[in-house]
Design a protein around this motif. Structure first.
Motif, mmCIF file in Angstrom:
data_model
loop_
_atom_site.group_PDB
_atom_site.id
_atom_site.type_symbol
_atom_site.label_atom_id
_atom_site.label_comp_id
_atom_site.label_asym_id
_atom_site.label_seq_id
_atom_site.Cartn_x
_atom_site.Cartn_y
_atom_site.Cartn_z
ATOM 1 N N HIS A 170 -6.810 39.021 65.524
ATOM 2 C CA HIS A 170 -8.134 38.622 66.038
ATOM 3 C C HIS A 170 -8.061 37.153 66.447
ATOM 4 C CE1 HIS A 170 -12.688 38.855 66.071
ATOM 5 N NE2 HIS A 170 -12.470 37.557 66.148
ATOM 6 N N HIS A 210 -9.099 34.193 69.849
ATOM 7 C CA HIS A 210 -9.757 33.943 71.145
ATOM 8 C C HIS A 210 -8.830 33.064 71.974
ATOM 9 C CE1 HIS A 210 -13.480 35.776 69.725
ATOM 10 N NE2 HIS A 210 -13.142 35.253 68.568
ATOM 11 N N LYS A 235 -15.562 45.247 71.837
ATOM 12 C CA LYS A 235 -16.021 44.326 70.795
ATOM 13 C C LYS A 235 -17.535 44.322 70.673
ATOM 14 C CE LYS A 235 -16.119 40.523 68.132
ATOM 15 N NZ LYS A 235 -15.631 39.220 68.538
ATOM 16 N N HIS A 256 -13.636 40.093 60.029
ATOM 17 C CA HIS A 256 -14.164 38.949 59.274
ATOM 18 C C HIS A 256 -14.511 39.318 57.833
ATOM 19 C CE1 HIS A 256 -13.675 37.086 63.024
ATOM 20 N NE2 HIS A 256 -14.893 37.224 63.515
ATOM 21 N N ASP A 272 -8.649 34.074 64.224
ATOM 22 C CA ASP A 272 -9.897 33.726 64.911
ATOM 23 C C ASP A 272 -9.793 32.367 65.610
ATOM 24 O OD1 ASP A 272 -12.339 34.532 65.882
ATOM 25 O OD2 ASP A 272 -13.495 33.748 64.215
HETATM 26 ZN ZN LIG Z 1 -13.741 35.918 66.678
#
Ligand SMILES: [Zn+2]
Length: 529
Positions: free
Chosen positions: A56, A58, A276, A360, A426
């Protein structure tokens, strides 16, 4: 070489031909494998692991942010201010001053005021995203352009922070309130996106990453990835989750749109196979959806993004079209609603090898822990977050109290049920380095923090932590037959580490250097000193 095959076996030599592994075993390599053209690398005791996979991240927006004002990990308001001032001065012609990464813990109440930002950027609108991406900080010019004033109501699923005395917007915006300003920002150009990707993949390769799950891609992001691959410039595999927010066209329209993207932007190394969804926000800004109220917000337990029926329909529709649904859920209520939605989709559409994922997973009600395994879900954790920092001890735990806080980031408990547990960064929210995440997963404290471990009952062992970033993430990425372990026939995605992780102190793991990263037999990063 720790191969991470099913038997978790060890080896001392690996051979690669045409991008694939042709031999794994001892040093006496069978005759014929080494020819005159073969490059032979003596690792001199260094360690080889399967290339890391980030479950995960970005990548694209993180890379673009590095070209703007970067405020990550700056420890004081003064340091943040200095950085913004310098960054604005370096961009005299930019119509907006943009940035990202201020830490919620740096400002009282996680609430920086617009007066400070006005003093740093007086002449232009400015918008600075928080490190966690769920809040942003605007100056007066930006608020004015967005028409946000005293009488502007909070949007659904968002909050305009206000001065308690005057009711005027304070400058900090939460969740959907951020969009009131961010929608005015000039779109990033294709050139900016390509430059961001180049920066990000270099960082990822340096950290030993050979595959990344891009956690929220819009169409332009997908085009940037596919374009880079078609031009032969992509140095890691991308599994992408397309943003799946239904607009006025509703769910049918959304499913059709995503289907078009999947066809259009699938390339050899780019696979847009996931969708998502966000089901809540974050605990620190009190936007995560909880089963019981926040202790400091009378009766307020946070609001989930979607009602249960809407979430059920969305998940079922995406599941029916064979999407892997990847849901952001932080609070125990958002997590339970998501588990329920997956259970109902399975009942409606029939069980399949879907590998739906909840990401998460900050606060899981203990009653829900066995459901991941039972429903065949992937539990994606960002282990680095379980380090007992101020986000937890100062912003989260006091709002939950001790008995609920016991169930923050229960990685060990979920892993012990036999569910597939994958690791992610993340990034740019936090460090992209898998070795940082692996260390915290087994120590439950921040690298170089001399203090006691935080909730050590939820540690996992080193083998599990490595699996989270290799074979388990490969499973989540639906490529475990091709990657994720060092086995004959698989793609040669490998990482070379300075020392064996099994021979250093757990608290030294973050300092072990990545020496070389190999994607399909080609070195994409090599440390030169
Ligand atoms: Zn994220």
């Amino acid at each position: 070489m720790y191969t991470v095959d099913a038997a978790r076996s060890w080896a001392t030599a690996v051979a690669v031909k045409d991008g694939r592994i042709t031999y794994v075993g001892g040093d006496s390599v069978p005759g014929g494998l080494i020819g005159p053209e073969t490059e032979v690398i003596d690792l001199a005791g260094q360690m080889v692991l399967p290339g890391f996979q980030d479950g995960h991240v970005h990548l694209l927006t993180g890379g673009v942010e590095l070209g703007e004002c970067t405020l990550f990990t700056l420890p004081t308001p003064a340091a943040v201010a200095d950085s913004i001032r310098a960054c604005a001065a370096a961009r005299p012609t930019a119509t907006w001053v943009r940035g990202a990464g201020w830490e919620l813990t740096v400002f009282p109440g996680a609430n920086p005021g617009r007066a400070l930002l006005d003093s740093l950027v007086p002449d232009r609108p400015a918008l600075m995203d928080a490190a966690d991406g769920h809040s942003a900080w605007a100056n007066s010019k930006a608020l004015e352009l967005a028409g946000i004033g005293r009488d502007t109501p909070d949007p659904a699923d968002g909050r305009i922070e206000r001065d308690p005395a005057t009711g005027e917007p304070s400058g900090t915006l939460r969740e959907s309130a951020v969009h009131l300003v961010s929608r005015l920002l000039p779109a990033r150009t294709d050139v900016e996106l390509a430059a961001g990707l180049a920066r990000a993949q270099r960082l990822a390769n340096e950290a030993g990453i050979t595959s990344a799950f891009e956690a929220a891609a819009d169409e332009r992001h997908l085009r940037a990835f596919a374009g880079a691959d078609r031009a032969g410039k992509l140095t890691l595999r991308i599994v992408a989750a397309a943003e799946a927010e239904p607009d006025s066209g509703g769910i049918d329209d959304l499913v059709r749109r995503l289907g078009t993207w999947r066809k259009r932007y699938s390339t050899r190394r780019v696979r847009p196979i996931a969708a998502k969804l966000f089901q809540d926000g974050v605990i620190e800004s009190r936007t995560a959806a909880l089963l019981a109220p926040y202790l400091d917000r009378q009766g307020d337990a946070g609001t989930p993004t979607y009602s249960q029926p809407t979430l059920d329909s969305l998940v079922a529709a995406l599941d029916r079209e064979r999407w892997q649904v990847h849901v952001h859920a932080i609070g125990d209520r958002a997590i339970r609603m998501t588990l329920d939605a997956f259970e109902r989709a399975r009942r409606a559409n029939g069980a399949r090898d879907a590998r739906h994922t909840i990401t998460h997973l900050q606060l899981i009600d203990p009653a829900d822990i066995p459901r991941f395994r039972r429903l065949g879900l992937v539990a994606n954790f960002e282990p680095f977050w379980a380090n007992g920092d101020e986000y937890l001890t100062r912003l989260a735990e006091p709002a939950l109290g001790p008995s609920r806080s016991r169930w923050l980031y229960p990685i060990g408990s979920v892993a012990r049920t036999g569910a597939v547990v994958s690791g992610g960064s993340d990034w740019s929210v936090s460090s992209i380095a898998p070795l940082d995440g692996i260390e915290v997963a087994i120590t439950r404290r921040a690298p170089d923090d001399p203090g006691p471990p935080w909730r050590p009952e939820e540690v996992v062992d080193l083998s599990t932590a490595i699996a989270m970033y290799t074979i388990n993430a490969a499973y989540a990425n639906q490529q475990e037959r091709e990657t994720g372990s060092i086995e004959v026939g698989k793609l040669a995605d490998l990482v070379v580490l300075e020392r064996s992780l099994f021979e250093v102190e757990p608290r030294e793991i973050h300092a072990v250097r990545v020496m070389r990263t190999i994607v399909e037999g080609r070195t994409v990063f090599e440390r030169r000193e």
